[in-house]
Design an enzyme around this catalytic site. Structure first.
Site, PDB file in Angstrom:
ATOM      1  CE  LYS A  85     -10.210  -4.069  13.908  1.00 59.11           C
ATOM      2  NZ  LYS A  85      -9.259  -3.943  12.807  1.00 59.11           N
TER       3      LYS A  85
ATOM      4  CG  PHE B 138      -3.222   5.637  13.417  1.00 55.98           C
ATOM      5  CD1 PHE B 138      -3.053   6.901  12.873  1.00 55.98           C
ATOM      6  CD2 PHE B 138      -2.523   5.315  14.569  1.00 55.98           C
ATOM      7  CE1 PHE B 138      -2.186   7.812  13.456  1.00 55.98           C
ATOM      8  CE2 PHE B 138      -1.663   6.210  15.165  1.00 55.98           C
ATOM      9  CZ  PHE B 138      -1.489   7.472  14.601  1.00 55.98           C
TER      10      PHE B 138
ATOM     11  CG  ASN C 285      -0.217  -0.108   2.518  1.00 53.32           C
ATOM     12  OD1 ASN C 285       0.582   0.755   2.864  1.00 53.32           O
ATOM     13  ND2 ASN C 285      -0.478  -1.186   3.271  1.00 53.32           N
TER      14      ASN C 285
ATOM     15  CE  LYS D 267       9.697 -12.039 -14.086  1.00 51.81           C
ATOM     16  NZ  LYS D 267      10.657 -11.352 -14.967  1.00 51.81           N
TER      17      LYS D 267
ATOM     18  CG  ASP E  97      -7.242  -5.077   5.663  1.00 53.98           C
ATOM     19  OD1 ASP E  97      -6.811  -5.071   6.835  1.00 53.98           O
ATOM     20  OD2 ASP E  97      -7.761  -4.074   5.127  1.00 53.98           O
TER      21      ASP E  97
ATOM     22  CE  LYS F  85      -8.825  -0.074  12.868  1.00 54.16           C
ATOM     23  NZ  LYS F  85      -8.013   0.557  11.787  1.00 54.16           N
TER      24      LYS F  85
END
Length: 404
Positions: free
Chosen positions: A342, A324, A211, A290, A280, A338
């Site tokens: 959590k 975060f 990301n 490869k 995730d 969240k």
């Protein structure tokens, strides 16, 4: 900065002396009081007058040139300094120090010094790798000297490799961090673990899913927590950022590696701040070779990675847990959901679509949400300032828990 910190800069002879002039200038501009000692060889590369003009002090080059009759110069300078930096440090001066030799102004002063001494070597790559030089560096390290390792790059001799004096800007940052960290801050005595950066989940040996996270927020948190007196561990995914001063840095690649490193240390922590952007999903069957290009579309089967934050929330006992939430819409609702799901104590939300609040930015625009349902919106500010605000909130909660 309050009272000016006093830096004694020792300059020995090599082409990197020109960087020492830049270092003198940058330290003076940053508010430090800088005095310079030069060896005779250093004076062959850059005139003492240059350093005099940049430091606004006399430059010391000769043990027998006593500029002030009321003191002995090399003893007075040794007592004056809060920190001594040798940049550049040649193989010759390193060898002298390692063997306790004092035959010029610089080495005589260093033998009389009680302040911390940092050594920034600069020499040919083969000289730096010579067994005698390595042995001398090890001896000095065991004697309490600390080293600013040379970087890799093109050397004046034509070789490419380690041996180039570290850039003045980085040396200044290290010095600034050193003087800020005094162990007396609001997190003194607390163990804080911070996660940062992205994870990379391999498809094959050359491709991966990841990301846009750069780690800037987590690294800022780690450095600021250390400045506030905490014992900091930073577990980070791939990042090009320099290790934050004062933090123990553990580098990982995948979500699973990050989970393992965090869980191994979780029981000993007072607070965990999970700012990493962990994948995730990961490829269910990564290939060992490869993958070749083929006709038509490609499908990669994905599987869920472990939810690190949820795992921590389930297992936490005394720890303060901070998460975060980087969202693109309904930011407050998703963040509070969240936090509850959590079992967090704080969650920091931001809308990554707002200019100045994205992954690669140097600024952030966040809201701090507490488990009692209250929240605090922060204005757009640097990630260092955001880190300070978050850590002050965490420190206040830790104090409150202790009082209860």
């Amino acid at each position: 900065m309050g009272d000016k910190k006093k830096i004694l800069l020792g300059v020995s002879g090599g082409i990197a002396v020109y960087k020492a002039a830049a270092l003198t200038s940058k330290l003076t501009q940053a508010g430090y009081d800088v005095k310079v000692i030069m060896t005779a060889s250093a004076c062959e590369f850059v005139a003492p007058l240059t350093f005099q003009a940049l430091s606004r002090h006399d430059v010391y080059t000769d043990t027998f040139d006593e500029k002030e009759s009321s003191v002995i110069a090399h003893i007075d300078l040794a007592d004056w300094a809060d920190l001594i930096v040798l940049a550049p440090a040649t193989a010759n001066v390193i060898g002298k120090l390692a063997n306790g030799l004092a035959d010029d102004m610089l080495t005589t002063t260093l033998l009389a010094a009680t302040a911390p001494v940092w050594i920034a070597p600069a020499m040919n790559v083969h000289m730096y790798d010579h067994p005698a030089v390595k042995r001398n560096i090890q001896t000095l390290y065991e004697d309490g000297f600390r080293f600013i390792e040379p970087s890799e790059g093109y050397l004046a001799c034509g070789y490419v490799g380690r041996g180039r004096l570290e850039e003045p800007e980085k040396i200044v940052r290290l010095i600034q961090s050193y003087f800020r960290i005094d162990g007396r801050g609001p997190l003194k005595g607390k163990k804080v673990l911070i996660t940062a950066g992205p994870t990379v989940e391999p498809i094959d040996p050359v491709r991966y899913f990841s990301n846009r996270s750069t780690g800037k927020m987590g690294f800022a948190l780690a450095e600021k927590a250390a400045e506030m007196g905490a014992d900091v561990t930073l577990v980070t995914g791939p990042s090009h950022l320099e290790d934050p001063y004062g933090a123990a840095v553990i580098r990982v690649q995948t979500a699973e590696e990050m989970l393992n490193e965090v869980m191994e240390r979780f029981d000993q922590q007072d607070a965990v701040i999970k700012s990493a952007a962990v994948a995730d999903y990961r490829p269910a069957h990564p290939m060992s070779h490869k993958m070749k290009k083929q006709e038509g579309p490609l499908s990669v089967e994905m599987e869920r990675t472990a939810d690190i934050l949820k795992t921590l929330g389930e297992k936490k006992q005394h720890q303060l847990l901070v998460g975060f939430a980087a969202e693109t819409d309904n930011v407050h609702e998703y963040a509070m959901h969240k936090l509850v799901k959590k079992n967090l104590d704080l969650i920091i939300s931001n809308n990554v679509t707002i200019e100045g609040a994205g992954f690669a930015a140097d600024t952030n625009l966040v809201t701090i949400h507490r488990k009692d349902g209250t929240s605090k919106e922060l204005p757009l500010m640097s990630k260092n300032k955001v880190a300070e605000s978050i850590l002050l909130e965490a420190a206040a909660m830790l104090r409150l828990e202790k009082e209860e």
